[in-house]
Every structure is written in C-alpha cells, then in structure tokens.
Design a protein around this motif. Structure first.
Motif, PDB file in Angstrom:
ATOM      1  N   GLU A  62       0.829  -1.211   0.000  1.00  0.00           N
ATOM      2  CA  GLU A  62       0.000   0.000   0.000  1.00  0.00           C
ATOM      3  C   GLU A  62       0.861   1.258   0.000  1.00  0.00           C
ATOM      4  OE1 GLU A  62      -2.341  -3.394   1.523  1.00  0.00           O
ATOM      5  OE2 GLU A  62      -0.353  -2.595   1.987  1.00  0.00           O
ATOM      6  N   SER A  63       1.961   1.233   0.763  1.00  0.00           N
ATOM      7  CA  SER A  63       2.846   2.398   0.825  1.00  0.00           C
ATOM      8  C   SER A  63       3.560   2.626  -0.504  1.00  0.00           C
ATOM      9  CB  SER A  63       3.881   2.215   1.937  1.00  0.00           C
ATOM     10  OG  SER A  63       3.260   2.186   3.197  1.00  0.00           O
ATOM     11  N   TRP A  65       2.401   1.896  -3.460  1.00  0.00           N
ATOM     12  CA  TRP A  65       1.441   2.496  -4.378  1.00  0.00           C
ATOM     13  C   TRP A  65       1.213   3.975  -4.067  1.00  0.00           C
ATOM     14  CZ3 TRP A  65       0.236   1.204  -8.966  1.00  0.00           C
ATOM     15  CH2 TRP A  65       0.308  -0.143  -9.361  1.00  0.00           C
ATOM     16  N   GLN A  66       1.176   4.320  -2.795  1.00  0.00           N
ATOM     17  CA  GLN A  66       1.030   5.733  -2.428  1.00  0.00           C
ATOM     18  C   GLN A  66       2.228   6.532  -2.936  1.00  0.00           C
ATOM     19  OE1 GLN A  66       0.801   6.454   1.784  1.00  0.00           O
ATOM     20  NE2 GLN A  66       0.155   8.579   1.539  1.00  0.00           N
ATOM     21  N   ILE A  69       1.992   7.123  -6.738  1.00  0.00           N
ATOM     22  CA  ILE A  69       0.994   8.139  -7.088  1.00  0.00           C
ATOM     23  C   ILE A  69       1.461   9.536  -6.707  1.00  0.00           C
ATOM     24  CG2 ILE A  69      -1.317   8.952  -6.458  1.00  0.00           C
ATOM     25  CD1 ILE A  69      -2.180   5.963  -6.587  1.00  0.00           C
ATOM     26  N   LEU A  70       2.130   9.669  -5.578  1.00  0.00           N
ATOM     27  CA  LEU A  70       2.670  10.983  -5.189  1.00  0.00           C
ATOM     28  C   LEU A  70       3.692  11.482  -6.203  1.00  0.00           C
ATOM     29  CD1 LEU A  70       3.082  10.551  -1.313  1.00  0.00           C
ATOM     30  CD2 LEU A  70       1.490  12.094  -2.506  1.00  0.00           C
ATOM     31  N   LYS A  73       1.803  12.537  -9.346  1.00  0.00           N
ATOM     32  CA  LYS A  73       1.083  13.796  -9.144  1.00  0.00           C
ATOM     33  C   LYS A  73       2.041  14.983  -9.234  1.00  0.00           C
ATOM     34  CE  LYS A  73      -3.026  12.551  -6.475  1.00  0.00           C
ATOM     35  NZ  LYS A  73      -3.741  12.735  -5.182  1.00  0.00           N
ATOM     36  N   TYR A 102      -4.097   4.402 -10.746  1.00  0.00           N
ATOM     37  CA  TYR A 102      -5.318   4.395  -9.937  1.00  0.00           C
ATOM     38  C   TYR A 102      -6.207   3.203 -10.300  1.00  0.00           C
ATOM     39  CZ  TYR A 102      -4.878   8.886  -7.483  1.00  0.00           C
ATOM     40  OH  TYR A 102      -4.498   9.911  -6.634  1.00  0.00           O
ATOM     41  N   ARG A 105      -4.522   0.233  -8.614  1.00  0.00           N
ATOM     42  CA  ARG A 105      -4.633   0.254  -7.149  1.00  0.00           C
ATOM     43  C   ARG A 105      -6.058   0.051  -6.671  1.00  0.00           C
ATOM     44  NH1 ARG A 105      -2.998   5.176  -3.101  1.00  0.00           N
ATOM     45  NH2 ARG A 105      -5.064   5.906  -3.756  1.00  0.00           N
ATOM     46  N   ASP A 119     -10.593   5.398  -6.231  1.00  0.00           N
ATOM     47  CA  ASP A 119      -9.505   5.172  -7.190  1.00  0.00           C
ATOM     48  C   ASP A 119     -10.047   5.032  -8.606  1.00  0.00           C
ATOM     49  OD1 ASP A 119      -7.546   5.352  -5.291  1.00  0.00           O
ATOM     50  OD2 ASP A 119      -7.145   3.203  -5.166  1.00  0.00           O
TER      51      ASP A 119
END
Length: 406
Positions: A62-63, A65-66, A69-70, A73, A102, A105, A119
């Motif tokens: 999960e981290s 994937w975060q 995405i960061l 972005k 997205y 995820r 998502d």
C-alpha cells in the motif's frame, strides 16, 4: 534529482528545475510500478543520499502504491503541457500513467465488483483530462504505429504518451533498440548481420485468438506473420517480403527492416523505432473501464465511444455493451508485445486472484505448428487456405488468404 536541485552556479529557472525533477520522479514512479508488481513489498528509497547509511526495510505494498501516485502527481503538476523536445514527457504523460496506476490500485485487497470507488473515479478523471484536454490523438492507421517513419526519436507520433527513445546507432552501446535483431525471422529483413528470430513467434494462445477472430486482421498482420502475408515496407529494394514460413507465426511488431528501408537510419542491432510504454489507445481503454467501474457491464455512451474508437480503427465491429473481460481482451490484443499483458494479469490478481491464476493456467504456452492447406488455383490469384494450429488440431481451422505473386 539532487544534481538538479543543488547544482552549483546553476542559472536555470525554478520552473525548469521543477520540470527536471518531475521527469526524474516520473521515472522513479515507473520503476516502482514494475517493482511492486513483480516483487510486492519493496524498500522505498526516496533520498538515495540521505538513506545511504540506513538499512533498507520493506515497505508495505500500500505504501509503495502511495509513493508511486505521489511521484506522478508531482510530475503532472510540474511537467509542461506540450513536449519541450521530441520524446520528452508532458503533464499528460503523467496523467495517463496516473489513470493507469489508480485503476490498478483500485483492486488492491478488494474483490470483483468491490474495487475502491475513489480510485476508479481518479482513473476516470485523469484519463478524461488526457482525452479531452491534451494534444494527443489516435493515429488513423494501426500499422503506422509500428513503422520507423512514424515512431522514432526524431518523430514521436500523436498517439505516443511515453516511449523509449532509441538512436539509429549502436555506439555507445545501450542507446540502440536491439529487439528487431532477435525477432526478425531472416537476416534478409535487417541486412545488418542480425535477424536471428526464425524460431521466435507469437504465443500459441495469441495465434489461437487470431484464428478465432479472422476479422482482426489489421492488428494481426502488424503483430505476427502468417504464411502468405506480404510486407512491401520490408526489403524494399527487392520488392518487399512475402512470408513463406509455414510452421510458426513470426513476429512483425517493431520489425521495421533494413537501414535502406528507413532512409539510411539503423545499424547492426539498432532498429530505428521507439518502444511504447503508453499509447493513447490504452488511455481510451482505461477510461472505458473506469466509467464501468464496479458494474458487471456498461452501455454508457462515453465508455463505448472511446472503447469502440480503438476497436473500429482495427477494423472490428463496434460493440453496444462491454464487460471487464471484453476490455481486458481488447487491451491484450491492442498492445500485444508492448509489455502490458503480465501487468494486466497482476492487476486482475489484486481483486480476483482465482480468476487471474485460472487465466494464466488456461493459456496455451506450448510449442506449436501451423498447418496451411492452399488450394491449387494459379499463383497469381488470391488462394483460399485453412490454418490449423496446435499439433494438428483442426477444430479451430478458418478460411484466410494466402497472397502469392506471380
């Protein structure tokens, strides 16, 4: 990134530095996309200098994937809307990738019909912005996507959001695209001393699809070769290549021929053609799936508009309703040999591991031969033939055409 941010005596503007960092963070996001898909939980290295003397520990999936995405972005916020040079990234390159990330995820830790709606909504939002706001557009002809003249580092086409930019030389080693060297079925195609791919072909499973779907001939002929196919763009000085191989469906995608076929561009193990990482067609399919969301199917006009734009370009009939399985198969065929198939299986695995494992187990991955039975008509006519695949199995035979030149 540290070199960009802390370059002594730099006169670059802050916006230029931000764009440079954005390119770095885009590439880092792509690296972690492949890492998390192939190895799951991996260490996150966000500061390769500050973390140099610290022990690496695995972060959660999960981290990761975060983190991906960061980074994307930031890239979308700081890259220009149009490429500053041929092949450079844009904000829409990042937004296309955000839509993809997205969508992937959304299924993490979920079940079919219960993917994370926020998502899916984000995938839809970013795909829509690429589609409606960017300067990108589908090429009119699918086959042009895989010709050097319309896909090289000096001429990135309107469909290419992100591609590896190869040079038409093998010096220094590493700037060259060596794919053709290994898959072109005959040295006569490359005329540079390589072309070692006589035993390389599309998978039995892909060949089975094309036999079951003869109308998908535009994509088939641009992806794999059947006996009797004629390619005027290859070996042009001798009038083109007529495929006579009768045992395997050799690879055509990214096979562009000799330097003489490409205005003198290319060399030994250096075909002058980019390798796509993301095309607008993929964004169209992401958009359609994101609109469908957790529904079992959709007849939404917007989803169908962009799904069918991909499909009808390939000469396939438009559909009036689509499902996950239909979109999944369409993407597999549209982007075959472009490095997407395994990662789509992993995406499916996130929310339906049983189905993903059954899908891979059910694919025919074995060796095969193709049996062609041509008629006895004169050679200058189109001759009806039948193709049987997979060790003499005739249950999938279908009519096609063997083009012979007198």
């Amino acid at each position: 990134m540290q070199g960009i941010l802390n370059a002594p005596g730099s006169t670059a503007s802050q916006s230029a530095k931000n764009a440079g960092v954005a390119e770095c963070r885009f590439m880092r996001a792509m690296g972690y996309y492949y890492l998390v898909n192939n190895w799951g939980a991996v260490p996150i290295i966000y500061d390769n200098i500050g973390q140099l003397d610290k022990a690496s520990v695995r972060n959660t999936i999960e981290s990761v994937w975060q983190f991906i995405i960061l980074d994307l972005k930031y890239a979308a916020a700081n890259l220009p809307a149009t490429a500053s040079q041929q092949g450079r990234l844009t904000k829409y390159s990042a937004e296309g990738m955000l839509a993809k990330m997205y969508l992937t995820r959304a299924g993490l830790g979920k079940t079919e019909g219960n993917r994370t709606q926020s998502d899916l909504d984000s995938a839809k939002y970013y795909a829509a912005d690429v589609i409606h706001s960017s300067p990108y557009s589908l090429l009119a002809n699918y086959k042009d996507l895989f010709k050097s003249a319309t896909n090289n580092s000096s001429n990135n086409n309107s469909e290419s959001l992100f591609a590896l930019q190869w040079m038409p030389t093998n010096t220094p080693w590493g700037v060259n695209n060596s794919f053709q060297a290994y898959v072109a079925f005959d040295p006569k195609i490359t005329q540079t001393g390589d072309g070692w791919g006589s035993a390389q072909g599309g998978s039995a499973d892909l060949v089975k699809y094309y036999i079951a779907n003869p109308a998908d001939s535009i994509r088939r002929k641009s992806t794999i070769m059947f006996q009797g196919d004629f390619y005027p763009e290859l070996d042009q000085k001798d009038g083109g290549i007529n495929v006579t191989n009768n045992y395997i469906a050799n690879i055509k995608k990214y096979v562009v021929g000799s330097p003489a076929d490409n205005n003198g561009k290319g060399a030994f193990m250096a075909a002058y053609i980019n390798s796509y990482v993301m095309r607008l067609a993929e964004v169209y399919l992401i958009y359609a799936e994101a609109i469908m969301g957790n529904n079992a199917s959709t007849s939404d006009a917007e989803a169908l508009k962009y799904f069918n734009a991909v499909r009808t370009r390939a000469g396939m009939p438009a559909l009036t309703s689509i499902t996950f399985d239909i979109i999944f198969r369409e993407k597999r065929v549209e982007t075959a040999l472009e490095g997407n198939a395994w990662y789509d299986v992993m995406r499916l695995y996130y929310f339906n591991p049983t189905k993903a494992k059954a899908y891979t187990a059910g694919q025919d991955k074995g060796n095969y031969t193709i049996n062609y039975n041509c008629g006895l008509q004169p050679a200058h006519l189109d001759v009806g033939i039948y193709v049987g695949v997979l060790r003499g199995d005739r249950s999938n035979d279908l009519p096609c055409h063997c083009r012979k030149r007198s």
